[in-house]
Design an enzyme around this catalytic site. Structure first.
Site: not given
Length: 675
Positions: A674, A627, A458, A672
């Site tokens: 992962w 995030c 990011s 966002d």
């Protein structure tokens, strides 16, 4: 006079003619518009509600690739099966190759096709081929997005009203259950093809990468071929299928200017840089800063890295991702060469055994050292199909059976794979070290290992403040495995050794667009939730809000929930954040999990601030951003937000879930995350 009169008549006729042409043109435009409106309405009736994708397509060529006619190839070779793949990391492509290879056993010799390089509108003509079958191995990337190479196909399918009656198809989806939109692309394509009249040959297969996706694929494949045989009335021939997809050519005296040295696609692209820069043509960006963000007492390392992009014509927006192409550790590369006993400086090529296809597994000719350093993933846990092919080269019968067992789908085999590969965290180097009789040909190892993928970070800066540079925040990965080995992250370990004071410090990068965006109006309140390096995109968000305020614009509530272990060790960008708090721009809620006996996390802070969160989410029509880790943190946050909406909004469980879903569709709730 006569000539003058004749000229006047001709002028009048020309005027009348031009008027008629204009009338005809307008009528044609109205007809086209009406037809388009009719088709659009018809499509909307057919289409289920879908989310818009947050990851924008990344072209794999400096210029748009030519669209190839897969129909012509099929007809020319007498084939009737085409396997399309949507792959971000190479797994879907590998599965597609397996299906196409096995089709020989059923006299259905098939081809593998990249939808990005095909004219997918030709699907309507595939039905004219006898015993036609289109198989789609499609991965869902991140939060319900198609892979880069499948994005154009999904857009076409979404807007198509073609009649696909007579087309036969099957879909295997690849996803990960830790994400909200598990296997959304596979599910969508399976349903959409049926809506357009195509015939499903076998039930949709779904693979979960959070468990054992190879096992899911093999289980589906074992049902796929019997279903195909029954559908088309064909039988297995029993013909042996070679496990090799590529053949080896070794080069003795090849000129050096013909040999790849790490370029992603175009030969000499690193020495002759030309925009535009993308996944196939990354920009060699000078590193201009690499500073430590953790305090001296921390036993971990987190880097703030800045790259100079001045003059590159690269542009980014706050919330975008920066892709970095890494380099494998030379020590691991050398260990592979030593274990197998091959000179890594030898130059070789791998070419497709099917002469109709020219695609190579990676850029070559190149040296084995280049392949293992730049192109192949040598640090991840090998998939079961890799173990299956390696087993053929184990000289010791006991070791051969051990590899075969771990590659099997039996209960015992799954348990052995989970223990020896996953839990004990072995990569290909460790396997070669621990299976002493295993000496595979290096070219075959290069064929079966997956491609080394770029890593996405990011972006932690705003282009309004830093138009000629781009920043990332990266935690260095390093840990001890149960076997006593030290595993290190490929990219962060490589970047940690790089420093601007030691030129040339050039890193291959490109920007990937996203829709993780601030609201258009700065006065809209926002809540940002980002523990650890999840803070990265929010640093850019805060910079942008501060820039807007200094321009005299009204800026709404800017609220950040941040968490780390200890305030004096890993509170990254603390000085910057405290300045924003002092200026009145930022409201900061910090959780330091290890500074007291009872651990406190960001989720505890959210539980304690339900009124604030509901005010932003429910009363002020604000935006919420998350995030970080998808498996734990992001899911916990999602559940808390759901609970807040239910309690403060006096809603049922179903209505609260629909409210959150509506926020997502409105881009008011963005993640966002992962794995």
């Amino acid at each position: 006079m006569k000539m003058s009169g004749s000229s006047k008549s001709e002028n009048e006729l020309e005027t009348i003619y031009e008027s008629l042409l204009n009338i005809m043109l307008v009528a044609s435009l109205l007809l086209v518009a009406a037809r388009w409106l009719f088709k659009t309405t018809k499509r909307e009736d057919l289409m289920p509600a879908t989310k818009s994708y947050s990851i924008q397509p990344t072209s794999f060529a400096a210029v748009p690739p030519p669209k190839n006619s897969f129909i012509k190839k099929l007809k020319a070779s007498g084939q009737s099966l085409v396997v399309f793949y949507g792959s971000q990391t190479g797994t879907a492509e590998k599965f597609a190759n397996i299906l196409a290879k096995e089709s020989i056993r059923y006299k259905m010799k098939g081809m593998v096709a990249d939808p990005e390089k095909c004219d997918m509108e030709e699907l309507v003509h595939l039905k004219t081929i006898r015993n036609n079958l289109a198989v789609f191995c499609l991965a869902t990337y991140g939060e319900g997005n198609p892979t880069d190479n499948a994005m154009e196909f999904i857009d076409w399918l979404k807007n198509s009203d073609d009649d696909l009656t007579g087309l036969n198809y099957a879909v295997f989806g690849l996803g990960n259950k830790i994400y909200n939109y598990y296997n959304e692309i596979g599910v969508y394509v399976d349903n959409r093809l049926e809506q357009l009249g195509a015939t499903r040959v076998i039930k949709l297969g779904l693979g979960d990468d959070n468990a054992n996706i190879e096992d899911d694929f093999i289980t589906w494949k074992d049902k796929f071929w019997p279903a195909v045989c029954e559908f088309f009335g064909i039988k297995e021939t029993g013909e042996n299928v070679s496990i090799r997809h590529y053949k080896l050519t070794e080069h003795a005296n090849l000129p050096t200017d013909c040999i790849y040295t790490g370029e992603i696609a175009r030969l000499h692209s690193f020495t002759n840089q030309k925009p535009p820069y993308d996944a196939a043509n990354p920009f060699l960006a000078p590193m201009i800063m690499n500073r430590q963000l953790h305090g001296p007492a921390s036993n971990r390392s987190c880097m703030h890295i800045e790259f100079n992009i001045d003059g590159s014509k690269m542009h980014y927006e706050t919330g975008d991702h920066l892709a970095v192409y890494p380099v494998n550790n030379p020590e691991l590369v050398n260990k592979i060469g030593k274990q197998i006993g091959v000179n890594l400086n030898n130059v070789f090529s791998l070419t497709n055994t099917d002469e109709e296809f020219t695609k190579k597994p990676f850029p070559c000719p190149c040296s084995y050292r280049t392949a293992l350093t730049h192109y192949l993933d040598i640090t991840s846990n090998p998939r079961t199909y890799v173990l299956k092919e390696l087993a053929e080269y184990a000289a010791d019968p006991t070791e051969k059976e051990k590899l075969k067992l771990m590659a099997s789908t039996s209960v015992e085999g799954k348990a052995a794979y989970q223990q020896w590969i996953i839990q004990e965290n072995r990569n290909i180097v460790h396997i070669l070290e621990d299976i002493h009789s295993l000496k595979p040909p290096l070219d075959h190892l290069c064929e079966i290992l997956p491609r080394l993928q770029c890593r996405y970070y990011s972006i932690s800066s705003s282009p309004k403040i830093y138009p000629t540079s781009v920043h990332i925040t990266a935690l260095v990965v390093e840990y001890k495995t149960p076997t006593g080995r030290i595993n290190k992250g490929v990219t962060t370990t490589w970047l940690k050794k790089k420093h601007p004071s030691d030129p040339p410090c050039l890193i291959p990068i490109f920007v990937r667009k996203s829709e993780f965006r601030l609201p258009t109006c700065p006065s809209t309140p926002i809540v940002m939730i980002g523990p650890g390096t999840g803070l990265a995109p929010f640093r850019g968000f805060i910079q942008e809000r501060d820039f807007a305020r200094k321009e005299g614009k009204e800026v709404g509530d800017t609220i950040l929930y941040f968490g780390c272990r200890k305030s004096q060790e890993d509170f990254i960008y603390c000085d910057e954040l405290e300045e924003y708090v002092k200026s009145g721009l930022l409201t900061l809620h910090s959780a330091f999990s290890r500074e007291q006996a009872q651990k406190i996390y960001v989720t505890h802070l959210l539980e304690n601030n339900k009124e604030e969160l509901w005010r932003v989410m429910g009363e002020q029509n604000g935006h919420v951003y998350v995030c970080g880790d998808a498996k734990n943190m992001a899911q916990d946050v999602h559940n808390i937000l759901l609970k807040i909406v239910k309690e403060r909004g006096n809603m049922s469980e179903v209505n609260a879930a629909n409210y959150i879903k509506k926020m997502e569709l409105q881009k008011r709730y963005c993640r966002d995350v992962w794995s």
